[in-house]
Design an enzyme around this catalytic site. Structure first.
Site, PDB file in Angstrom:
ATOM      1  N   CYS A   2       0.827  -1.194   0.000  1.00  0.00           N
ATOM      2  CA  CYS A   2       0.000   0.000   0.000  1.00  0.00           C
ATOM      3  C   CYS A   2       0.865   1.248   0.000  1.00  0.00           C
ATOM      4  CB  CYS A   2      -0.889   0.035   1.249  1.00  0.00           C
ATOM      5  SG  CYS A   2      -1.779  -1.497   1.596  1.00  0.00           S
ATOM      6  N   ARG A  48      -4.636   1.120  -0.828  1.00  0.00           N
ATOM      7  CA  ARG A  48      -4.380  -0.315  -0.694  1.00  0.00           C
ATOM      8  C   ARG A  48      -4.247  -1.046  -2.025  1.00  0.00           C
ATOM      9  NH1 ARG A  48      -8.385  -5.038   1.241  1.00  0.00           N
ATOM     10  NH2 ARG A  48      -6.842  -6.645   1.672  1.00  0.00           N
ATOM     11  N   LEU A  49      -3.211  -1.863  -2.112  1.00  0.00           N
ATOM     12  CA  LEU A  49      -3.065  -2.877  -3.146  1.00  0.00           C
ATOM     13  C   LEU A  49      -3.331  -4.205  -2.456  1.00  0.00           C
ATOM     14  CD1 LEU A  49      -2.195  -3.497  -6.125  1.00  0.00           C
ATOM     15  CD2 LEU A  49       0.109  -3.868  -5.231  1.00  0.00           C
ATOM     16  N   ILE A  51      -3.416  -7.796  -1.340  1.00  0.00           N
ATOM     17  CA  ILE A  51      -2.594  -8.988  -1.544  1.00  0.00           C
ATOM     18  C   ILE A  51      -3.007 -10.093  -0.568  1.00  0.00           C
ATOM     19  CG2 ILE A  51      -0.253  -9.928  -1.483  1.00  0.00           C
ATOM     20  CD1 ILE A  51      -0.609  -8.028  -3.800  1.00  0.00           C
ATOM     21  N   ILE A 289      14.534  -8.500 -18.998  1.00  0.00           N
ATOM     22  CA  ILE A 289      14.847  -7.358 -19.856  1.00  0.00           C
ATOM     23  C   ILE A 289      16.070  -7.707 -20.689  1.00  0.00           C
ATOM     24  CG2 ILE A 289      15.830  -5.024 -19.809  1.00  0.00           C
ATOM     25  CD1 ILE A 289      12.869  -4.993 -19.386  1.00  0.00           C
TER      26      ILE A 289
END
Length: 584
Positions: A2, A48-49, A51, A289
Site C-alpha cells: 500500500c 491499498r493494493l 494482496i 529485460i
C-alpha cells in the site's frame, strides 16, 4: 502492499482537500481502495493494493475500544506465526489480515511488537490513550517512509511527493545533500534533498507526542558488533543458508493473489526461482529485460535458467528511446539518483504488472554475500582508500572546479567521509570485508538499491518480495568471515558454491553483468544532442551549482572518447531532471 500518509496539524487546515490530494499523489501504490482516519488534527490514511485477505484487509484497522488506529505499507511475512502466538495468549481475531496482527500485537506487546515482525513494512499507529503517533520501519528499509517537520506540524508519507500537495510545504533545498549525492551517487539517509524532510530510519520506530510534537527515536534492531565465527565449515554455512532461505521463501509465498518473478539471468534471481521450484514445486512465470548491445544483455541467460528450471519466460528488449522515461522515473523516485537502471526496472515492472500484482526478485544478495567487484579494492588497501574508490567524484579538489564558488562555500566536503566512518565504526570488531558490507546494508540499500524496486514497481501497482532480504540472512552472514564471500577472485564465493545445489555450474559461475543502461555510449552518439541540451541549458545554469565551463569541458572530453565521464554526467543530468520535475 500500500501507500500510507498522514499528519498532526492543529492549525486551520483545509483537511478534506489536502487528504484527497495526498490520496491522488500515492494512489499508484494502492489503486484498489483507500481509507482514512481523521480526528482532532491527527490523520492516518492508506491506499491499498490488496494482496492478503483481499476481502477483509481494509485499512485503517481500529481496536475494539476505538483507541488504537493502524495503517501499514508492506507485508508482515510471519504474520501467521505471530497470530498463533497471540491466539495462545487468548487474543481473538476477526480477519486473516497481517494488519490486524500489527494492531493486536501492539495492544499486547506495545512498541516491542516491532521486534516480532519479519517483513517489509512502514507502519503508523495512533494511540489515543497515550496521545502518541508511532512511525516504524522494517529492519533493512525495504519500504520507504518520510517525515516532514516544520514549526508546529508533522506530516508523513510513503512518498515525498505527497508533501508537495501541502500549500505550506517548505521546499528549501538541502545543498549538503546535493554534495553528498555527487559523492555517493545517491543521497545518504536520513537526509533528503529537502531540508525539512527526513527518512524514518530503517530498524527504528519514532514516538511522536501529538501535543508537543517531540520525537523520540528508538532503534529496535542492529547488527551486533561481534567478531566473526572462527573455524566454521563450508558445509555448516551451506546448511544454515539453506535453512534461512527456505523459510524466507516459504513465508514470502503467502499471498491471496498469483506470484510471478523478475529473472535477470544473474545468480540471485536465478537461485530464488530455482529454489521456489525445487523446494515448493511452484513454477513462477518470469520476466526479463534484454538489450541489443550484447555486452549489456543478459536475456539469453535468463532464458537458459528458465529452461533449466521449467519456467515460462517473457523478455522485453530495450531500445535507446527508453531515455524518454527518465523524467517519469525521476518523478517516481522522489529524489535524484545517479543509477539509470531505474528505467529498465520501471519497464519490467510495467511488463509484469499486466499479469501479476506480486513478483519475487533477487534483491539483497550482493550486499549480504559481497556480489560487487568493487569490494575487491579493500584488499591491500585501507578503508580510506576503499572510500575513495567507491566515490563518484574521488578527489575533493575536483569539486572546486565543478562547483560555483558560492555553492562550494555552502557545503562541507568532508561530511560524506564522516558518514562512512561513523557507520563503519558500528562494527569495528569485524573484518574489513564485513565492515564495507555493513556500510552498504545501512546506506546503499535504503538510499539507492531498495528505492529502485519499491518506487519503480509501486509506480505500476506491483509488489516485489525478495527472500534474500530476510534480515536473518544478513544477521548470519555478518557472523561469517569476509573470506567466505570474497575469495580466489570470486565475488559471492560461498553463495556460488551453495547455489550449485540448485543450478548448473555454467549459470552459477558466469561473469556478472551490471543491470544498467549503456547511456554513456549513447551520450556519444544518438543521445549527444539530448545531453548537450541539458548540460548547456539556461535552467541548469540558473541553479548556480555548477561551473558551466567545466561541465562543457568534461562533456566534450566524454563525447570525444578522451575520458569516460559517464557516472558524473549521468548524476548531473538526473539532478537537473529532478529540479525540472519537482520545482515546477
Amino acid at each position: 502492499m500500500c501507500g500510507i500518509a498522514g499528519f498532526i496539524n492543529k492549525n486551520n487546515l483545509n483537511q478534506d482537500k489536502y487528504i484527497n490530494d495526498i490520496v491522488d499523489s500515492i494512489k499508484h501504490r494502492g489503486p484498489d481502495e483507500f481509507g482514512v482516519f481523521n480526528e482532532n488534527g491527527v490523520c492516518l490514511l492508506n491506499t491499498r493494493l490488496s494482496i492478503i485477505d483481499v476481502a477483509h484487509g481494509h485499512q485503517p484497522f481500529v481496536s475494539n475500544d476505538k483507541n488504537i488506529i493502524v495503517v501499514q505499507n508492506g507485508e508482515i511475512y510471519n504474520y501467521i506465526e505471530v497470530q498463533n502466538e497471540l491466539k495462545e495468549l487468548g487474543v481473538k481475531f476477526n480477519t486473516n489480515s497481517d494488519t490486524e496482527v500489527i494492531l493486536k500485537s501492539y495492544e499486547k506487546f506495545g512498541t516491542n511488537c516491532f521486534e516480532k515482525f519479519n517483513g517489509m513494512f512502514a507502519i503508523s499507529i495512533f494511540d489515543k490513550i497515550k496521545n502518541k503517533l508511532i512511525l516504524g520501519r522494517d529492519r533493512l528499509g525495504v519500504k520507504p517512509l518520510y517525515i516532514y517537520q516544520n514549526n508546529d506540524e508533522i506530516h508523513f508519507s510513503s512518498e515525498i511527493k505527497s508533501f508537495l500537495t501541502y500549500k505550506n510545504f517548505n521546499k528549501e533545498i538541502n545543498n549538503q545533500s546535493i554534495h553528498n549525492y555527487l559523492k555517493f551517487n545517491y543521497i545518504p539517509i536520513p537526509n533528503t534533498i529537502y531540508k525539512f524532510v527526513k527518512h524514518i530510519e530503517p530498524a527504528h520506530y519514532y514516538e511522536i507526542d501529538c501535543n508537543t510534537l517531540e520525537i523520540i527515536k528508538n532503534k529496535y534492531w542492529h547488527i551486533e558488533n561481534l567478531p566473526e565465527i572462527e573455524n566454521v565449515s563450508e558445509e555448516k554455512v551451506f546448511q544454515k543458508i539453506d535453512e534461512i532461505l527456505t523459510d524466507a521463501i516459504k513465508i514470502r509465498l503467502r499471498s491471496d493473489v498469483g506470484i510471478g518473478a523478475f529473472l535477470s539471468g544473474g545468480l540471485d534471481s536465478s537461485l530464488v526461482c530455482a529454489m521456489v521450484k525445487e523446494k515448493f514445486n511452484i513454477s513462477l512465470d518470469t520476466y526479463s529485460i534484454g538489450f541489443n548491445e550484447k555486452r549489456f544483455d543478459e536475456s539469453t541467460w535468463a532464458k537458459k535458467v528458465a529452461k533449466y528450471s521449467g519456467l515460462k519466460n517473457k523478455v522485453h528488449i530495450l531500445e535507446s528511446n527508453i531515455v524518454d522515461l527518465w523524467n517519469k522515473t525521476t518523478w517516481h523516485n522522489d529524489q535524484p539518483h545517479g543509477d539509470i537502471s531505474f528505467i529498465p526496472t520501471y519497464i519490467i515492472s510495467q511488463f509484469a504488472s499486466k499479469d501479476y500484482k506480486l513478483v519475487f526478485t533477487g534483491d539483497g544478495g550482493d550486499e549480504a554475500f559481497a556480489g560487487y567487484t568493487k569490494y575487491f579494492s579493500i584488499f591491500g588497501n585501507t578503508l580510506d582508500d576503499y572510500f575513495d574508490s567507491i566515490s563518484l567524484i574521488k578527489d575533493d579538489h575536483q569539486f572546486d572546479k565543478l562547483y560555483t564558488k558560492k555553492f562550494s562555500q555552502q557545503v562541507d566536503y568532508q561530511q560524506p567521509k564522516r558518514i562512512f566512518n561513523e557507520i563503519i565504526s558500528e562494527v569495528e570488531s569485524k573484518d574489513n570485508v564485513n565492515k564495507i558490507l555493513h556500510f552498504d546494508t545501512r546506506q546503499l540499500l535504503p538510499g539507492n538499491n531498495l528505492v529502485k524496486p519499491d518506487k519503480m514497481a509501486m509506480a505500476n501497482s506491483l509488489e516485489t518480495r525478495s527472500p534474500l532480504l530476510d534480515y536473518r540472512l544478513f544477521e548470519y552472514m555478518q557472523r561469517i568471515q569476509g573470506s567466505f564471500k570474497l575469495r580466489e577472485n570470486e565475488t559471492k564465493y560461498i553463495l556460488k558454491k551453495f547455489a550449485l545445489k540448485y543450478l548448473p555450474k555454467d549459470i552459477v559461475y558466469r561473469d556478472k553483468q551490471m543491470f544498467t543502461v549503456p547511456v554513456g555510449e549513447w551520450f556519444k552518439t544518438h543521445l549527444k544532442t539530448y545531453v548537450e541540451d541539458i548540460i548547456k541549458s539556461d535552467s541548469l545554469k540558473s541553479r548556480n551549482i555548477f561551473d558551466i565551463e567545466y561541465l562543457n569541458c568534461i562533456l566534450e572530453k566524454h563525447i570525444e572518447g578522451k575520458k569516460d565521464y559517464t557516472r558524473e554526467l549521468r548524476a548531473i543530468v538526473n539532478l537537473e531532471l529532478w529540479f525540472r520535475e519537482f520545482e515546477k
